[in-house]
Write a protein that holds these residues in place. Structure first.
Motif, PDB file in Angstrom:
ATOM      1  N   TYR A  72       0.787  -1.313   0.101  1.00 60.19           N
ATOM      2  CA  TYR A  72       0.100  -0.165  -0.031  1.00 60.19           C
ATOM      3  C   TYR A  72       0.818   1.249   0.119  1.00 60.19           C
ATOM      4  CZ  TYR A  72      -3.957  -3.045   0.885  1.00 60.19           C
ATOM      5  OH  TYR A  72      -4.780  -4.101   0.929  1.00 60.19           O
ATOM      6  N   ASP A  75       1.680   7.084   2.974  1.00 58.41           N
ATOM      7  CA  ASP A  75       0.592   8.134   2.565  1.00 58.41           C
ATOM      8  C   ASP A  75       1.419   9.380   1.941  1.00 58.41           C
ATOM      9  OD1 ASP A  75      -1.317   6.646   2.563  1.00 58.41           O
ATOM     10  OD2 ASP A  75      -1.864   7.163   4.836  1.00 58.41           O
TER      11      ASP A  75
ATOM     12  N   SER B  24     -18.174  -2.158  -8.117  1.00 57.56           N
ATOM     13  CA  SER B  24     -18.413  -0.762  -6.975  1.00 57.56           C
ATOM     14  C   SER B  24     -19.292   0.034  -7.633  1.00 57.56           C
ATOM     15  CB  SER B  24     -17.029  -0.393  -6.938  1.00 57.56           C
ATOM     16  OG  SER B  24     -16.256   0.362  -7.851  1.00 57.56           O
ATOM     17  N   THR B 305     -13.315  -9.782  -0.298  1.00 56.88           N
ATOM     18  CA  THR B 305     -13.484  -8.325  -0.298  1.00 56.88           C
ATOM     19  C   THR B 305     -15.144  -8.126  -0.350  1.00 56.88           C
ATOM     20  OG1 THR B 305     -11.647  -7.833  -1.304  1.00 56.88           O
ATOM     21  CG2 THR B 305     -13.076  -6.175  -1.079  1.00 56.88           C
ATOM     22  N   ARG B 331      -8.181  -1.347  -2.735  1.00 57.75           N
ATOM     23  CA  ARG B 331      -8.150  -0.148  -1.762  1.00 57.75           C
ATOM     24  C   ARG B 331      -8.837   1.175  -2.546  1.00 57.75           C
ATOM     25  NH1 ARG B 331      -2.718   2.910  -0.218  1.00 57.75           N
ATOM     26  NH2 ARG B 331      -2.875   3.034  -2.646  1.00 57.75           N
ATOM     27  N   ASP B 332      -8.530   1.424  -3.768  1.00 60.52           N
ATOM     28  CA  ASP B 332      -9.176   2.435  -4.406  1.00 60.52           C
ATOM     29  C   ASP B 332     -10.599   2.431  -4.825  1.00 60.52           C
ATOM     30  OD1 ASP B 332      -6.713   3.222  -4.659  1.00 60.52           O
ATOM     31  OD2 ASP B 332      -6.441   2.884  -6.753  1.00 60.52           O
ATOM     32  N   GLN B 335     -12.116   0.531  -0.477  1.00 56.40           N
ATOM     33  CA  GLN B 335     -11.642   1.103   0.665  1.00 56.40           C
ATOM     34  C   GLN B 335     -11.326  -0.224   1.658  1.00 56.40           C
ATOM     35  OE1 GLN B 335     -14.386   3.029  -0.297  1.00 56.40           O
ATOM     36  NE2 GLN B 335     -13.056   4.092  -1.457  1.00 56.40           N
TER      37      GLN B 335
END
Lengths: 139, 373
Positions: A72, A75, B24, B305, B331-332, B335
């Motif tokens: 990931y 950030d 989504s 997921t 994740r995009d 989330q």
């Protein structure tokens, strides 16, 4: 050079005790001052060097398989509007990303060529994946 | 930004983005598709993939600019039903099927897709491999039923000519069951198919011999079926290949495959080399281990997921680059971030390399397209 001389002298004197000649006492006082003075700190960082190195190494070892970070990312890197000197803008962030942008869309995972499946050692490393291998007691 | 939903650069992970966008309901814009290339824009196979997406959905809006370097996709509802599609022969049917497997359980009506094109090429998973590894995996998540099937109807179509036909049918599901797949179990048998199309039938036998010579060191229970195609149902191009699947006592399968280089593209291959290399590829897959093989990791992660709001756990081998991209896209779009724990096998365990335990809480996805009865 004089400092290091003093240091070695001081060690001898510590082991020998307090009965010393008068003229040496002044020298001892200066070395003690150098060692203990909190402002210079010249030798302070040398304390427990080995222990510190061990701790740092262990910390790094734990951090290596930090998959979450690998996958990931952090950030901070997503800060895109970064300006240099309030005037220039970084137009191309990472050249490697550009290269990957149009990469082939394929789900195959190319095998690691370092694994040589002709060697007995490699074959032995997966023996227990098969029913012919060793079983746990609870299985 | 807001009007375009998510924006991406370049055409990597093209299918992942369109599939996740459809599931989504988020719009997606992909720009800079091969914009610096001599031949810019979308390729024919990507255009063919977009047409397939248009066929399985209702009300999708797709806009492509004149040079084909920018694509805007607003997903519609997944309608399913009977779909026929001529897949572009630049990629094999596996390329299209991988996406359909992810979408099929969430259709309005059960999907029955007839796909025509190349069934086997060296790049994408073949239909037989998906049938033996992906379908059993989906069954673990509760996608099951009589009509859950994938079969080659008209014989194989090798690259580059193609000419094969495949039928994929899948029932719809309202929700996906959360799973705990943490113990792969030991491998009890190895099954496989050696196919030869428009070449000597002896090729398949040579493949089987060489693969067995490697695998017999581990297991006696190996059966590799030979499949020879000729005449009308053998497509347009010659070729041969091998598919190997290791099945564990707990019902998981790890697959590997290899296919001969297509006619007129690069060095020809000896069947002996191909058989041995394919067997080694299977050993590599066993070494990586886990409950899911490397090419199906993303399918498993997607179903985790989309599961009900409960904890799902799956043990995987090392994550493939494709899977890592998929995790970022999850994740995009949803989330969801997975918890990843590395499991190092102890010194005296001879069970291959490091494993990764993936944990997540599902988003509680319900199939809004499905009609209530």
């Amino acid at each position: 050079a004089r400092d290091s001389e003093n240091c070695s002298e001081e060690h001898e004197e510590d082991s020998d005790g307090e009965e010393e000649e008068e003229d040496n006492v002044a020298d001892v006082a200066t070395t003690k001052f150098i060692l203990q003075c909190p402002f210079t700190g010249a030798l302070k960082w040398k304390e427990d060097l080995q222990q510190k190195a061990t701790e740092a190494f262990l910390r790094q070892q734990e951090a290596v398989p930090n998959l979450r970070k690998l996958v990931y990312g952090s950030d901070d890197s997503e800060n895109e509007d970064e300006e240099l000197g309030g005037l220039f803008r970084v137009s191309r962030l990472q050249t490697s990303n550009k290269f990957e942008a149009n990469a082939l869309d394929c789900s195959h995972f190319k095998p690691d060529i370092s694994h040589c499946w002709d060697s007995e050692e490699m074959l032995n490393s997966i023996r227990d994946c098969f029913v012919t291998g060793k079983w746990d007691d609870n299985q | 930004m807001a009007s375009h939903g998510l924006v991406y650069d370049g055409c990597n992970s093209f299918r992942q983005r369109l599939v996740l966008s459809t599931l989504s309901g988020k719009r997606v814009k992909i720009k800079g598709i091969r914009s610096r290339d001599d031949d810019p824009g979308l390729r024919d196979f990507e255009a063919s993939f977009i047409r397939l997406m248009d066929k399985v959905t209702n009300g999708s809006r797709i806009e492509i600019n004149q040079t084909g370097t920018v694509l805007f996709y607003q997903p519609g509802l997944l309608c399913g039903g009977s779909v026929e599609h001529d897949c572009n022969t630049q990629r094999s049917i596996g390329y299209y099927l991988e996406a359909l497997l992810m979408l099929a359980p969430f259709m309005k009506a059960p999907l029955k897709a007839t796909l025509r094109g190349v069934t086997n090429d060296p790049l994408d998973p073949t239909v037989d491999l998906l049938k033996t590894t992906a379908l059993p995996l989906m069954k673990k998540f509760g996608v099951d039923g009589e009509r859950f099937d994938l079969k080659v109807r008209m014989g194989l179509g090798m690259a580059p000519g193609g000419g094969g036909e495949v039928v994929f049918s899948c029932p719809v599901r309202g929700t996906i069951r959360p799973v705990q797949l943490t113990e792969p179990g030991k491998i009890k048998r190895i099954r496989g198919v050696a196919y030869s199309v428009r070449v000597s039938p002896q090729m398949a036998n040579r493949l089987v011999e060489s693969a067995r010579s490697v695998l017999n060191q581990f297991l006696p229970d190996i059966y590799i079926h030979t499949d020879h195609m000729k005449g009308a149902n053998s497509g347009k191009s010659p070729g041969f290949g091998l598919i190997l699947v290791a099945e564990t006592v707990d019902g998981f399968s790890l697959g590997a495959e290899m296919s001969s280089t297509p006619q007129g593209q690069g060095e020809p291959m000896l069947p002996e080399d191909l058989g041995r290399n394919c067997a080694k590829l299977l050993l590599e897959e066993v070494y990586r281990g886990g409950c899911v093989d490397s090419s199906n990791q993303s399918l498993a992660l997607l179903l985790m997921t989309l599961g009900q709001q409960d904890v799902s756990k799956v043990l995987l081998g090392p994550l493939s680059p494709y899977t890592i991209k998929f995790l970022r896209h999850i994740r995009d779009f949803f989330q969801i971030m997975f918890k990843m724990e590395v499991q190092k096998p102890s010194e005296d365990d001879r069970i291959g390399g490091d494993k990764v335990l993936m944990t997540c809480v599902g988003v509680g996805y319900t199939n809004i397209n499905k009609t209530l009865k």
